[in-house]
Design a protein around this motif. Sequence first.
Motif, PDB file in Angstrom:
ATOM      1  N   UNK A 110       2.225  12.488  -4.035  1.00 32.98           N
ATOM      2  CA  UNK A 110       1.263  12.036  -4.805  1.00 32.98           C
ATOM      3  C   UNK A 110       1.336  10.609  -4.568  1.00 32.98           C
ATOM      4  N   UNK A 111       2.432  10.011  -4.382  1.00 37.16           N
ATOM      5  CA  UNK A 111       2.460   8.602  -4.253  1.00 37.16           C
ATOM      6  C   UNK A 111       1.889   8.136  -3.252  1.00 37.16           C
ATOM      7  N   UNK A 112       1.808   8.981  -2.018  1.00 31.86           N
ATOM      8  CA  UNK A 112       1.188   8.647  -0.532  1.00 31.86           C
ATOM      9  C   UNK A 112      -0.457   8.555  -0.960  1.00 31.86           C
ATOM     10  N   UNK A 113      -0.893   9.721  -1.754  1.00 35.95           N
ATOM     11  CA  UNK A 113      -2.263   9.862  -2.047  1.00 35.95           C
ATOM     12  C   UNK A 113      -2.728   8.831  -2.844  1.00 35.95           C
ATOM     13  N   UNK A 114      -1.770   8.356  -3.683  1.00 36.11           N
ATOM     14  CA  UNK A 114      -2.388   7.289  -4.796  1.00 36.11           C
ATOM     15  C   UNK A 114      -2.335   5.879  -4.252  1.00 36.11           C
ATOM     16  N   UNK A 115      -1.625   5.878  -3.147  1.00 38.42           N
ATOM     17  CA  UNK A 115      -1.294   4.457  -2.290  1.00 38.42           C
ATOM     18  C   UNK A 115      -2.782   3.892  -1.656  1.00 38.42           C
ATOM     19  N   UNK A 116      -2.844   2.539  -1.765  1.00 36.43           N
ATOM     20  CA  UNK A 116      -4.216   2.218  -1.015  1.00 36.43           C
ATOM     21  C   UNK A 116      -3.960   2.227   0.273  1.00 36.43           C
TER      22      UNK A 116
END
Length: 141
Positions: A110-116
Amino acid sequence: MPTTADLLTTRLDDAIARRRHLDGQLVALRDFERRLTERVHAARAAGGQTEQVRELLARLLGVRSRLEEATVAQAKAAAEESRLRDDVRDADARLGRAQREIDERREFELACLRAPMLARSPATSLSASRWRSRHTPIGDV
């Protein structure tokens, strides 16, 4: 589908029930042994009733034998219960570690998907600059 921890818990519940049943048998057999012992002493004190004393002694030996067997069975049941408790605790710990790992992976995804996303153009990428340094004539730089 039941997990290993569920199956172990079921086995543990059965072992606890068996040990408790054996505990009850031990209490009953000890009580019966105590009463028989009292009757043997009373029959001996009364004198003259050797046949009754023999019968009571034979019953007392049988009860003591069953008491010994029940004590051994209860000890085995208690050891099995203890082993199963350890197995359930280990299975729960493994399950907890696996669940934490799953949660951490999910958080990472999820962090990877949210990261710009970093905008990289082919001209500024490291491989492009290496290519230019190798293929650009020395005088043209």
